[in-house]
Scaffold this motif. Structure first.
Motif, short mmCIF file in Angstrom:
data_model
loop_
_atom_site.label_atom_id
_atom_site.label_comp_id
_atom_site.label_asym_id
_atom_site.label_seq_id
_atom_site.Cartn_x
_atom_site.Cartn_y
_atom_site.Cartn_z
N TYR A 85 4.50 31.78 -8.80
CA TYR A 85 5.32 30.63 -8.44
C TYR A 85 5.62 30.71 -6.94
O TYR A 85 5.85 31.80 -6.41
CB TYR A 85 6.65 30.63 -9.20
N ARG B 78 6.10 25.38 -6.97
CA ARG B 78 4.77 25.10 -7.50
C ARG B 78 4.32 26.26 -8.37
O ARG B 78 4.75 27.40 -8.18
CB ARG B 78 3.76 24.89 -6.36
N GLU C 175 -0.10 24.33 -13.54
CA GLU C 175 1.14 23.60 -13.32
C GLU C 175 1.33 22.51 -14.36
O GLU C 175 2.42 22.34 -14.92
CB GLU C 175 1.14 23.00 -11.92
N GLU D 185 -3.19 23.83 -9.98
CA GLU D 185 -2.84 22.52 -10.53
C GLU D 185 -2.97 22.47 -12.05
O GLU D 185 -2.15 21.86 -12.73
CB GLU D 185 -3.73 21.46 -9.88
N GLY E 87 4.67 18.84 -8.13
CA GLY E 87 5.22 20.16 -8.37
C GLY E 87 6.31 20.14 -9.43
O GLY E 87 6.34 19.30 -10.32
N CYS E 88 7.22 21.11 -9.32
CA CYS E 88 8.28 21.29 -10.31
C CYS E 88 9.63 21.31 -9.60
O CYS E 88 9.74 21.70 -8.44
CB CYS E 88 8.10 22.61 -11.06
N HIS F 17 9.19 25.73 -2.45
CA HIS F 17 8.89 24.82 -1.34
C HIS F 17 9.80 25.08 -0.15
O HIS F 17 9.35 25.08 1.00
CB HIS F 17 9.04 23.36 -1.78
#
Length: 366
Positions: A289, A306, A313, A310, A336-337, A292
Motif C-alpha cells: 500500500y 493505492r 486495487e 490496478e 485509488g482508495c 498519497h
C-alpha cells in the motif's frame, strides 16, 4: 465481523457516518417531538419549541469550539459551494484583491468562483505535485492590502490537512473547514471566518455553519441581494428565511454527543488513534500500500492510498465491499482508495479496516 447493531462500516466521504445514539434518539423523537404531537420537521420555525432547538445548537457550537464573543454563528444553506460565491460577494470590494491558497479541488473551485466576482489570485499551490501536500507556510504570499486570505483546511480528495495555519495579521484569514471542523481544538480568533458544510463532521447534509468575526459583518457589500448578505442572517439569528430545521436539530444532537465524548481534546485523541491504525497498515506494508499524502500533510479525516497494482486495487475494493466496508473508493477524479474516518466513525470500524488490509496483503502479496 459486523455487529448486530451495524450492518456496514461507513467510510463515506460525505454525507458520512453519524453517531448511532444520535440516530436512535432522532428515530425515537421523529413522530412526536417533546410531546408536541408533531415531528420537528412539521412545526413552525417561529415556534418556541423550534427556537429552543435552534439556539441550543448555536450555543453548543460556541461552547465546544470556544468561539469568542466577537463572532457570529450563522446556520445557512447551500453548502460550502454557495460560500465560494458569498464570500467574495460580501467581502471583496471593487479595487481590492483576495489571496487563495491552492491545496486541492475545493480550493480550486473557490478560486474559480472568486474570479467571477472580483480580483483574486493564487497565494501558493501544490498542484504540480498532484496536491500530495499542503503548501508550506513560508510559501504562502499575500499583500497587506488584500481583502482576505482563503484556505481549505482539509482536502478530502487528496487526503491532506493543514497542521498549522498562516499568521495573516490584519488580513482576515478565511477557512473552508467542511471536512475537519471540530475534529481538533483550534484558536478561532486567528480567523476572520470559518465555514463548513455539516455533512462530514457535524450532521446531515443541508446545513452550513459560518462563524464570522463581527467587525467583518459591519462592512459587507450592500449592493448584493438581501439573502446573500451575511449581515442579513446575523441580524435575524439565521431565521431570515425558513431554515433546514431537521438538519439543525441533528446538528445540535451531534454537538451534544461530542460534549459527552469529552470535548475536542478527546475527539482529537480519538481521531489520531483511528487514523494511526490505517496509516500504520500502509506504512508497514513494504510498499504493498502507498499513501498519497506526504507524512507532514497527512489528514486525520481522509486517508488516501493505492494498492500495489490496478488489478489488485480493484479486487481490494470489491472484497472490501463484500466484507461490509462502504465508501472506500477514491474520488472519481483521482481513483485509488480513501477511508474517511470522521468524528463519528467508531474505532471498531478502523480496527476492522486495518485487519482487512493486513489480511488482504497476506493473501495477495507476491
Amino acid at each position: 465481523m459486523l455487529s448486530s447493531k451495524k450492518s456496514v462500516y461507513n467510510f463515506n466521504a460525505g454525507p458520512s457516518a453519524l453517531p448511532r445514539e444520535v440516530l436512535e434518539k432522532a428515530q425515537s423523537e421523529l413522530v412526536d417531538f417533546k410531546d408536541s404531537g408533531m415531528s420537528i420537521m412539521e412545526m413552525s420555525h417561529r415556534s418556541a419549541t423550534y427556537e429552543e432547538v435552534h439556539n441550543q445548537a448555536i450555543e453548543r457550537l460556541k461552547s465546544l469550539f470556544s468561539i469568542p464573543e466577537n463572532y457570529e454563528v450563522l446556520l445557512l444553506q447551500g453548502g460550502a459551494s454557495l460560500q465560494f460565491a458569498m464570500i467574495p460577494m460580501n467581502f471583496l470590494a471593487s479595487g481590492e484583491k483576495a489571496a487563495y491558497v491552492m491545496s486541492g479541488a475545493w480550493s480550486d473551485k473557490a478560486l474559480k468562483e472568486g474570479k467571477t466576482i472580483g480580483d483574486v489570485y493564487e497565494a501558493a499551490s501544490t498542484k504540480e505535485t498532484n496536491y500530495n501536500k499542503v503548501p508550506d507556510l513560508s510559501e504562502i504570499t499575500w499583500n497587506e492590502e488584500d481583502a482576505y486570505v482563503h484556505i481549505t483546511s482539509n482536502n478530502t480528495i487528496f487526503g491532506t490537512q493543514f497542521q498549522e495555519f498562516p499568521e495573516t495579521n490584519d488580513v482576515p484569514l478565511i477557512a473552508d473547514m467542511s471536512s475537519d471542523i471540530l475534529s481538533r481544538p483550534i484558536d478561532v480568533s486567528k480567523f476572520g471566518m470559518i465555514y463548513a458544510g455539516a455533512q462530514k463532521n457535524l450532521g446531515p447534509s443541508g446545513v452550513t455553519v459560518a462563524i464570522i468575526r463581527k467587525d467583518l459583518l459591519e462592512n459587507v457589500n450592500e449592493s448584493i441581494p438581501t439573502i446573500l448578505k451575511y449581515s442579513t442572517h446575523a441580524s435575524n439569528n439565521s431565521l431570515y428565511n425558513t431554515p433546514p430545521s431537521f438538519g439543525i436539530y441533528m446538528l445540535g444532537e451531534v454537538l451534544g454527543w461530542m460534549e459527552k465524548q469529552g470535548g475536542l481534546e478527546q475527539i482529537q485523541k480519538n481521531n489520531e488513534e483511528k487514523a494511526k491504525l490505517i496509516y500504520d497498515a500502509i506504512d508497514n506494508s513494504g510498499g504493498f500500500y502507498t499513501g498519497h499524502a506526504e507524512k507532514g500533510s497527512r489528514s486525520l479525516m481522509n486517508i488516501t492510498f493505492r494498492v500495489a497494482d490496478e488489478v489488485l486495487e480493484k479486487q481490494f475494493l470489491a472484497e472490501a465491499k463484500e466484507a461490509g466496508f462502504v465508501g472506500l473508493n477514491g474520488h472519481r477524479s483521482v481513483g485509488g482508495c480513501r477511508a474517511s474516518a470522521y468524528n463519528s466513525v467508531p474505532l471498531a470500524a478502523c480496527q476492522a479496516l486495518e485487519q482487512f488490509m493486513k489480511n488482504f496483503q497476506a493473501k495477495h502479496q507476491k
